[in-house]
Scaffold this active site. Structure first.
Site, PDB file in Angstrom:
ATOM      1  N   LEU A  39      22.859  25.906  19.136  1.00 44.87           N
ATOM      2  CA  LEU A  39      23.994  26.767  19.435  1.00 44.87           C
ATOM      3  C   LEU A  39      23.697  27.578  20.693  1.00 44.87           C
ATOM      4  O   LEU A  39      22.579  28.069  20.875  1.00 44.87           O
ATOM      5  CB  LEU A  39      24.263  27.736  18.273  1.00 44.87           C
ATOM      6  CG  LEU A  39      25.126  27.237  17.116  1.00 44.87           C
ATOM      7  CD1 LEU A  39      25.141  28.262  15.988  1.00 44.87           C
ATOM      8  CD2 LEU A  39      26.543  26.930  17.560  1.00 44.87           C
ATOM      9  N   ASP A  40      24.702  27.728  21.564  1.00 47.09           N
ATOM     10  CA  ASP A  40      24.540  28.562  22.753  1.00 47.09           C
ATOM     11  C   ASP A  40      24.230  29.996  22.336  1.00 47.09           C
ATOM     12  O   ASP A  40      24.655  30.447  21.260  1.00 47.09           O
ATOM     13  CB  ASP A  40      25.813  28.550  23.593  1.00 47.09           C
ATOM     14  CG  ASP A  40      26.086  27.195  24.230  1.00 47.09           C
ATOM     15  OD1 ASP A  40      25.109  26.522  24.597  1.00 47.09           O
ATOM     16  OD2 ASP A  40      27.268  26.826  24.369  1.00 47.09           O
ATOM     17  N   PRO A  41      23.514  30.748  23.186  1.00 52.89           N
ATOM     18  CA  PRO A  41      23.175  32.139  22.833  1.00 52.89           C
ATOM     19  C   PRO A  41      24.389  32.994  22.484  1.00 52.89           C
ATOM     20  O   PRO A  41      24.324  33.825  21.573  1.00 52.89           O
ATOM     21  CB  PRO A  41      22.470  32.653  24.094  1.00 52.89           C
ATOM     22  CG  PRO A  41      21.854  31.429  24.692  1.00 52.89           C
ATOM     23  CD  PRO A  41      22.845  30.325  24.432  1.00 52.89           C
TER      24      PRO A  41
END
Length: 363
Positions: A39-41
């Site tokens: 997952l992206d930050p």
């Protein structure tokens, strides 16, 4: 006691997936910890984290479909395709608002969703962890370099969408506590000066390798209205969903600290609270096969124990979840013997050791 299992983390914004893994590794004191589905930050939501022998399950989890909720700011596109990048394209909010009021914006996005739903080819974003010549693409992007990326087949099942005014989002925030909505707080604040700011809300079920940021960018380009991801939340990853068994890392850390950093006690407490999923949970829908202790031990030892031919007749070469009692042993399948008069089990992957079998046979 051997520690194996899967935690369903509700990832908080600002953390990378690797940071989440590092935190779980520290709390459990294990070397073998991994995650499924980066997952992206800035994104939040379901991040399955497997530990112990559970890391062997991750390869079977990679094909999972995933479900997302996304809020996209309309009228602007960025180089990172999210709110953290620099604006690369922009049209006046007054123009977007006028199209919205006349209904043409909704028609344009309806057409865009028809183009970018189902099966199509998607180009991965430059700001991603995909490797090119041993380096992640984001390294090239940060250096101002563009690398050619071949399009990849993806499948997106649209579950619903609508365009929201800023006032509607604010009303939504007052009605419920939502991590998705909290994620656009800063973006909405920047839009507060122009009450005409609009957001696209969409929910979709997607195949492995789909980038929601790229999807939003493609939709915006198709609709003639640039857009970027302002907030993204994963609500499901395969069989794992956001519910009472998913937990934020910050809460797990707080619990760990209240136990004085006692790892064994922490693991027992999490197990008792039903936060740890068994490894068999990664294989929903597969048939179950129970074995007696001696046959189970032979299977774990790498042998090919004989089984009744009816097992093959019933399941064919389908993968089976093999148990002794309630102990999940392995993933295996039945094979016919050479003369096809009998059958045996062939192991694909073992997920426990013989000490886990309470057989009374001294193993």
């Amino acid at each position: 006691m051997e520690q194996n299992g899967i935690l369903v983390i509700d990832k908080e914004p600002g953390l990378t997936s690797f940071q989440v893994v590092a935190k779980v590794r520290r709390m459990l004191g294990l070397k073998r910890v991994g995650h499924c589905g980066t997952l992206d930050p800035f994104a939040t939501g379901v991040l399955p984290v497997a530990f112990g022998r559970g890391t062997a399950v991750i390869q079977y989890m990679e094909p999972y479909r995933k479900t997302y909720q996304v809020l996209a700011r309309l009228g602007r596109a960025t180089d990172t395709l999210d709110s953290e990048g620099e604006i690369r394209e922009q049209i006046p909010e007054e123009e977007v608002w006028q199209r919205y009021c006349t209904g043409s914006l909704q028609e344009d996005f309806q057409r865009a969703f028809e183009r970018y739903s189902g099966d199509f080819q998607q180009v991965p974003p430059m700001y991603s962890a995909l490797k090119y010549q041993g380096r992640p693409l984001y390294d090239y992007a940060r250096a101002g370099l563009e690398v050619e990326r071949p399009a990849r087949p993806v499948n997106i099942k649209l579950l619903g969408w609508r365009i929201l005014e800023l006032a509607e989002i604010e009303a939504w925030q007052e009605e419920q506590v939502s991590t998705l909505l909290a994620g656009i707080a800063a973006d909405a604040a920047s839009a507060d000066r122009a009450r005409q700011a609009l957001y696209l809300y969409a929910e979709a079920d997607v195949s492995k390798g789909t980038y929601i940021r790229s999807w939003i960018d493609d939709l915006g380009q198709e609709a003639g209205c640039p857009a970027y991801c302002a907030a993204l939340r994963r609500t499901a990853c395969g069989p794992y969903r956001l519910n009472e068994r998913s937990c934020a890392v910050s809460l797990l850390e707080k619990d760990f600290q209240t136990r004085g950093g006692n790892r064994a006690e922490t693991y027992q407490a999490w197990s008792g609270a039903n936060l740890i999923f068994g490894l068999d949970s990664a294989f929903p829908g597969l048939p179950r096969l129970e074995l007696p202790a001696k046959t189970a031990c032979d299977l774990i030892d790498g042998k090919r124990p004989l089984v009744d031919k009816s097992i093959f007749d019933l399941h064919g070469a389908q993968d089976l979840l093999v148990y002794h009692g309630e102990t999940f042993l392995a993933l295996a399948n039945a094979r016919l013997s050479g003369d096809k008069s009998g059958a045996y089990l062939e192991t694909k992957r073992v997920f426990c050791n013989k000490s886990s079998i309470n057989s009374g046979l001294g193993v």
